[in-house]
Scaffold this motif. Structure first.
Motif, short mmCIF file in Angstrom:
data_model
loop_
_atom_site.label_atom_id
_atom_site.label_comp_id
_atom_site.label_asym_id
_atom_site.label_seq_id
_atom_site.Cartn_x
_atom_site.Cartn_y
_atom_site.Cartn_z
N UNK A 355 0.69 -1.31 0.07
CA UNK A 355 0.03 0.15 -0.07
C UNK A 355 1.03 1.18 0.08
N UNK A 356 0.72 2.11 -0.93
CA UNK A 356 1.56 3.22 -1.15
C UNK A 356 1.60 4.41 0.11
N UNK A 357 0.57 4.46 0.77
CA UNK A 357 0.51 5.22 2.08
C UNK A 357 -0.08 4.22 3.05
N UNK A 358 0.55 4.57 4.46
CA UNK A 358 -0.01 3.69 5.37
C UNK A 358 -1.28 4.09 5.71
N UNK A 359 -1.95 5.11 5.64
CA UNK A 359 -3.24 5.44 5.82
C UNK A 359 -3.85 6.10 4.64
N UNK A 360 -5.23 5.69 3.97
CA UNK A 360 -5.88 5.92 2.84
C UNK A 360 -7.26 6.37 3.15
N UNK A 361 -7.96 7.34 2.41
CA UNK A 361 -9.33 7.62 2.49
C UNK A 361 -9.86 8.00 1.12
N UNK A 362 -11.15 7.58 0.83
CA UNK A 362 -11.57 7.94 -0.12
C UNK A 362 -11.82 9.47 -0.44
N UNK A 365 -8.71 12.12 -2.91
CA UNK A 365 -8.92 11.89 -4.35
C UNK A 365 -7.87 12.62 -5.11
N UNK A 366 -7.14 13.38 -4.51
CA UNK A 366 -6.22 14.35 -5.63
C UNK A 366 -4.67 14.41 -4.94
N UNK A 367 -4.01 13.29 -5.05
CA UNK A 367 -2.66 13.32 -4.42
C UNK A 367 -1.42 13.22 -5.65
N UNK A 368 -0.50 14.29 -5.50
CA UNK A 368 0.47 14.12 -6.49
C UNK A 368 1.61 13.32 -5.82
#
Length: 441
Positions: A355-362, A365-368
């Motif tokens: 998983x690219x980030x430890x924490x994710x959330x819908x 939705x706009x990450x560089x």
């Protein structure tokens, strides 16, 4: 606040009898510079080198980078850190452009230190290969931490910051090639035309995780672990209010040079009054406990909403545990009605499947993405090494290892290396000048 930066473009750097700047040539009296460094009793030995783009030089372990500057009113370059506490962000300073002062350990490295190649395949991984660098290679009497994986590097970092100002004194009374001006009207005093534009705030999350003092970034000489999210004028960041700490895997790190030249701040300035209303900077923090992370995110969202922000950019220094702060901040801003873009790197594992980030959330939705810290990099030997290459393998640099049952040691007998992007000095450049892009398979 009105900040003027007088730029002196450095065409070349040489050693000579007198430290001076004439016709684009920076001349440094090496003996005077080293005598200045050795005034600090903690420094036991030091040497000074000059390296330029294209030189067949590998530098490791790199601890810090600083742009040489001097303030015309006599204030310290880094208030609260290299001198008395005073405001930053106003008045005028002179800067030597196209060059940085690199601080390198003569022997001992650590988790937070990195590597720079000035030429070859490795040069593309770090911005600092493009600069003409003054390289301070030194050792200290701080025996208590030499064999520790995590180091505060206090004496070396201070030596670099002070030497950068010492060298730049030679342009204090000269006329610069150009002057950059940074000025923002108070938020509530802006013209109607500016107020009609979309309002944008920049949220910065500098390294502040360590509860023991001395590792984190410092704001006016104050350990950022003590900080709660604070609204700041962007000129303060560009003018030495914050210095880099000694924590975080090195490709994720923001050097002091990065803070002094923060590209995202300068880009927002360039669009102010044209396409956006640049409100300023919310200086946030990174925490350890979940409650602390959520509290900081709540602070950020409240400040942004109170300022009237329509949009926000959030940038984190680091990855792993800080990802929870990063995502919590994005979610809190979106919940407050502030459209938010995130800037970060990612950690996908060497196989690319994590998983690219430890924490994710819908709502995020706009990450560089500015790069993968786990990317494996293999580089041939280099003619010259400044510092001690073995530190990459021996001392726990975040992208190196003593031995791997499949890959072998990071540093091979012939001087070639294999390492993770993790150890490239400030390689991911989340501050805004990353040249990395995505690749489809």
């Amino acid at each position: 606040m009105k900040l003027e930066i007088g730029n002196f473009h450095v065409k070349d750097i040489v050693f000579g009898d007198k430290t001076s700047f004439i016709d684009g040539i920076l001349t440094i009296n090496k003996k005077e510079a080293l005598d200045f460094v050795m005034q600090d009793e903690r420094i036991t030995e030091a040497e000074l080198y000059i390296v330029k783009p294209g030189d067949k030089v590998r530098i490791c372990p790199v601890k810090e980078a600083i742009e040489p500057r001097v303030k015309l009113n006599g204030d310290p370059l880094f208030p609260g850190f290299t001198g008395e506490l005073c405001p930053a962000g106003n008045g005028r300073c002179h800067a030597l452009k196209g060059t940085s002062l690199l601080v390198v350990g003569k022997h001992w490295g650590g988790f937070q230190d990195g590597l720079i190649d000035m030429s070859g395949e490795g040069a593309k991984y770090t911005y600092y290969s493009q600069l003409k660098n003054i390289v301070l290679v030194a050792d200290t009497n701080e025996d208590f931490e030499k064999r520790e994986q995590q180091k505060k590097n206090r004496a070396l970092r201070e030596a670099g910051h002070k030497l950068a100002e010492f060298i730049a004194m030679c342009v204090k009374d000269l006329e610069p090639d150009e002057v950059e001006t940074f000025e923002l009207e108070p938020v509530t005093k802006r013209s109607e035309d500016v107020q009609k534009l979309p309002s944008v705030v920049l949220v910065l999350q500098p390294q502040s995780q360590m509860e023991e003092m001395g590792y984190n970034d410092e704001l006016y000489g104050w350990d950022t672990n003590h900080m709660v999210p604070t609204f700041m004028h962007p000129n303060e960041i560009l003018d030495g209010a914050i210095v880099s700490g000694s924590f975080m895997p090195c490709s994720s790190k923001w050097s002091t040079y990065d803070f002094q030249n923060f590209p995202t701040i300068k880009k927002l300035y360039s669009e102010h009054g044209k396409t956006i209303n640049f409100l300023g900077v919310i200086m946030s923090n990174l925490n350890v406990a979940l409650e602390q992370k959520n509290r900081a995110a709540q602070f950020v969202a409240q400040i942004a909403k109170s300022l009237g922000a329509d949009g926000a950019i959030v940038a984190e220094e680091g990855y792993g545990n800080p990802d929870a702060d990063f995502i919590a901040c994005l979610v809190a801003l979106e919940d407050a009605g502030v459209k938010t873009v995130g800037l970060t790197n990612e950690c996908t594992g060497r196989d690319g499947n994590s998983q690219p980030l430890v924490s994710l959330d819908e709502k995020a939705d706009a990450i560089v993405s500015c790069g993968n810290v786990s990317e494996l990099i293999e580089l041939p030997p280099m003619e010259t090494v400044l510092g001690e290459l073995q530190a990459l393998a021996r001392d726990g640099l975040s992208g190196g290892w003593a031995n791997d049952e499949i890959l072998g040691p990071s540093v091979r007998e012939d001087g070639s290396i294999i390492m993770e992007n993790n150890a490239m000095f400030c390689g991911d450049q989340v501050v805004g000048w990353s040249i990395k892009t995505m690749k489809e398979f």
